[in-house]
Every structure is written in C-alpha cells, then in structure tokens.
Design a protein around this motif. Structure first.
Motif, PDB file in Angstrom:
ATOM      1  N   ARG A 183       0.827  -1.207   0.000  1.00 34.12           N
ATOM      2  CA  ARG A 183       0.000   0.000   0.000  1.00 34.12           C
ATOM      3  C   ARG A 183       0.861   1.256   0.000  1.00 34.12           C
ATOM      4  NH1 ARG A 183      -5.222   1.225   1.022  1.00 34.12           N
ATOM      5  NH2 ARG A 183      -5.690   3.263   1.947  1.00 34.12           N
ATOM      6  N   ALA A 184       1.956   1.215   0.786  1.00 31.33           N
ATOM      7  CA  ALA A 184       2.852   2.376   0.816  1.00 31.33           C
ATOM      8  C   ALA A 184       3.495   2.601  -0.550  1.00 31.33           C
ATOM      9  CB  ALA A 184       3.930   2.176   1.885  1.00 31.33           C
ATOM     10  N   GLU A 185       3.941   1.521  -1.212  1.00 32.36           N
ATOM     11  CA  GLU A 185       4.516   1.659  -2.545  1.00 32.36           C
ATOM     12  C   GLU A 185       3.482   2.184  -3.535  1.00 32.36           C
ATOM     13  OE1 GLU A 185       6.130  -2.078  -3.629  1.00 32.36           O
ATOM     14  OE2 GLU A 185       7.754  -2.029  -2.137  1.00 32.36           O
ATOM     15  N   ALA A 186       2.243   1.732  -3.416  1.00 32.35           N
ATOM     16  CA  ALA A 186       1.189   2.226  -4.305  1.00 32.35           C
ATOM     17  C   ALA A 186       0.943   3.710  -4.089  1.00 32.35           C
ATOM     18  CB  ALA A 186      -0.100   1.435  -4.079  1.00 32.35           C
ATOM     19  N   MET A 187       0.939   4.131  -2.819  1.00 31.33           N
ATOM     20  CA  MET A 187       0.745   5.554  -2.538  1.00 31.33           C
ATOM     21  C   MET A 187       1.889   6.393  -3.107  1.00 31.33           C
ATOM     22  SD  MET A 187      -2.136   5.703  -0.937  1.00 31.33           S
ATOM     23  CE  MET A 187      -2.590   4.312  -2.010  1.00 31.33           C
ATOM     24  N   ASN A 188       3.121   5.874  -2.989  1.00 35.20           N
ATOM     25  CA  ASN A 188       4.261   6.600  -3.546  1.00 35.20           C
ATOM     26  C   ASN A 188       4.164   6.715  -5.064  1.00 35.20           C
ATOM     27  OD1 ASN A 188       5.377   6.908  -1.000  1.00 35.20           O
ATOM     28  ND2 ASN A 188       6.561   5.011  -1.130  1.00 35.20           N
ATOM     29  N   LEU A 190       1.424   6.620  -6.938  1.00 34.03           N
ATOM     30  CA  LEU A 190       0.358   7.548  -7.296  1.00 34.03           C
ATOM     31  C   LEU A 190       0.770   8.986  -7.059  1.00 34.03           C
ATOM     32  CD1 LEU A 190      -2.711   5.627  -5.815  1.00 34.03           C
ATOM     33  CD2 LEU A 190      -2.117   5.901  -8.225  1.00 34.03           C
ATOM     34  N   GLU A 191       1.554   9.189  -5.988  1.00 37.68           N
ATOM     35  CA  GLU A 191       2.013  10.558  -5.716  1.00 37.68           C
ATOM     36  C   GLU A 191       2.996  11.020  -6.778  1.00 37.68           C
ATOM     37  OE1 GLU A 191       3.986  13.116  -2.049  1.00 37.68           O
ATOM     38  OE2 GLU A 191       3.668  10.945  -1.874  1.00 37.68           O
ATOM     39  N   GLY A 194       1.371  12.057  -9.992  1.00 35.75           N
ATOM     40  CA  GLY A 194       0.512  13.231  -9.908  1.00 35.75           C
ATOM     41  C   GLY A 194      -0.950  12.915  -9.747  1.00 35.75           C
ATOM     42  N   THR A 195      -1.272  11.660  -9.504  1.00 33.33           N
ATOM     43  CA  THR A 195      -2.682  11.291  -9.372  1.00 33.33           C
ATOM     44  C   THR A 195      -3.316  11.965  -8.163  1.00 33.33           C
ATOM     45  OG1 THR A 195      -2.206   9.157 -10.377  1.00 33.33           O
ATOM     46  CG2 THR A 195      -4.276   9.354  -9.143  1.00 33.33           C
ATOM     47  N   PHE A 196      -2.580  12.031  -7.076  1.00 32.45           N
ATOM     48  CA  PHE A 196      -3.131  12.668  -5.893  1.00 32.45           C
ATOM     49  C   PHE A 196      -3.325  14.167  -6.119  1.00 32.45           C
ATOM     50  CE2 PHE A 196      -1.600   9.354  -2.620  1.00 32.45           C
ATOM     51  CZ  PHE A 196      -2.644   8.561  -3.014  1.00 32.45           C
TER      52      PHE A 196
END
Length: 288
Positions: A183-188, A190-191, A194-196
């Motif tokens: 999940r942390a890798e996915a958040m990184n 996406l960040e 530029g998705t976030f």
C-alpha cells in the motif's frame, strides 16, 4: 441392534470420549483419596457410636448389679424380721435383675466383638489409605513430569496448540506487513504520477487542459520573444529575411504543440551541449 439401542450406544460412547478428554488424572486421584478418607471417617464414627451404645449397656448393667445387691440385703433383713414373704419378693426381684444382667452381658459381648471387628477394619483401611496416598503422590509427580515434558516437546517441535497460535500470529503479522508495504509503494507511485494532485485539485479535467494550453502558449510567446531579441542583436536582417520570418511565423502559428515538441526533440538529438555553448559564445562576442 435396534435404533434406540444404537442411539444409546452412540451417546454413551460420545460421553465417554468427552469425559476422557476432560478428565484430569491428578484430580481423579485426589478425589479417590478424599473418598477413602470419608469412608475411614464413617468407620470411625460407627465405632464411636457402637462404643457409646456399649457404654450405655455397661452403665445399665452396673445399676442392675446395684439393685441385685440391694434386693439381696432386703431379703436378709426380711429373714431377720421373720418376714419370709418379703424375703421371697426381694429374692424374686433379685432373680429378675440377674436375668437382665445376663442378657446385658450377651449384648455387651456382641457389641464388643463388633467393635473389635470395626477397629480391625479401620486399621486396615487406614493402612490402605496411607499406602494409596503415597502411591497417589508418586503418580501425580510422574504425570506432572510427563505433562511438562510433553509441553516442552510440543513447544520445541511447534506442534502444540500454543505454538500453533504463535505461528499463525506470525503469519498474519507478515501478511499484514506485506500488505502495508504494498500500500505504501502504491501511494508513492500515485504521488509520483501526480494522481493525488489531480484528485486533490479544485478544477476538473477541462480546467486542467485549459491550463495546459495556457502554459503552452506562454512558452510559445517566450520563444518568439527570444527569437526577436536574437534577431535584433544581429542587426542584418533583410526584407527576404523578414518575409521568411513572416512565413515562418505563419508556419509556426499553424503548427501544434506536438510539432514543436517533436522539432525540439530533433534539435536536441542533432546538437550536443558543446555546440550550443559555442554558438552562444559567438553571439555574445558579436553583441560586444
């Protein structure tokens, strides 16, 4: 075998298996020892009651013996008084008391024999209880040692219930850790893409495209200004150059952002950094 018989047999077998699983040998031994002690206490209580009854008969016997002596004295006194009739009555009472004393002697003898038998049984039972107590403690010690050894062996081999729970806890912790890392890798990711930023932005997709076009126009305008400045610095533009510039302007106006990006990519591929720096130095010398 009928249905009821089979049902009864199955129920008894299930109950027996359940009792075997729930039975603690140490508790069973302690319970058996307590039951034997209760039996010994009952025997002692029986001996005490029997002895009490025997004592009552002995007391009654002594009272009868006293009456015998009394009636014997009465008979003698009546004879001295020449009262044979009174002496006869006294002797009759004496004889009756003697008969009762004989009956009491038989009862007392029976009670004494029963008491002696109970005392003997009590001594034997007490000896068996002491022997059982010693054996019980030995068996309990062996059982507890075997149980401890079994628990240690299960712990070392990892097949026990507790160790199984520990192993499952470790597996769940590892799965949870891997899930959190993913999940942390996915958040990184996406960040970084530029998705976030897009998701948190107040504008919608149209606003973002318009902003992109405005940014492209600003780049084009700055590029035209840079070319104009560079043209003014040369000071040798001709009408043909002006015409060419106008044509180029028209062509540039008609080109798209994609064409500009493509041309810039071609120029970057054909010209290296050293050549660009050399041309910039020449332009600075001409301006000087």
């Amino acid at each position: 075998m009928g249905i009821l018989s089979r049902t009864s047999y199955v129920v008894r077998s299930k109950l027996n298996a359940l009792l075997n699983r729930s039975e603690d040998p140490t508790e069973t031994l302690d319970y058996s020892y307590e039951k034997m002690r209760d039996e010994l206490q009952d025997v002692k209580q029986g001996i005490a009651d029997l002895t009490t009854q025997k004592k009552r008969l002995e007391m009654q016997k002594r009272r009868l013996e006293e009456n015998v002596d009394k009636h014997n004295e009465q008979a003698r006194e009546a004879v001295r008084q020449d009262r044979d009739d009174l002496a006869r009555k006294a002797l009759e009472k004496k004889q009756s008391k003697m008969t009762q004393i004989e009956e009491l002697n038989d009862q007392i003898a029976d009670l004494q024999a029963t008491q002696d038998d109970l005392v003997d049984k009590k001594d034997k039972l007490q000896g068996r209880i002491e022997e059982f107590r010693t054996k019980k403690e030995t068996m309990k010690a062996k059982y507890e040692a075997a149980e401890a050894s079994s628990q240690v062996s299960e712990a070392l081999s990892g097949v026990g219930d507790e160790m199984g729970d520990v192993a499952r806890s470790i597996e769940r912790a590892e799965e949870r850790t891997e899930e959190m890392e993913a999940r942390a890798e996915a958040m990184n990711e996406l960040e970084e893409t530029g998705t976030f930023d897009d998701a948190l932005s107040d504008g919608d997709e149209i606003d973002r495209e318009l902003e992109s076009l405005s940014s492209g126009k600003a780049v084009d305008s700055e590029l035209d200004t840079l070319k104009a400045e560079m043209g003014d610095g040369d000071g040798e533009t001709t009408d043909a150059d002006t015409a060419d510039s106008d044509e180029n302007a028209d062509v540039e106006a008609s080109t798209t952002d994609a064409d500009v990006d493509a041309e810039l990519s071609d120029l970057e591929a054909d010209v290296d950094d050293a050549e660009v720096e050399a041309e910039l130095d020449e332009l600075r010398d001409d301006d000087a």
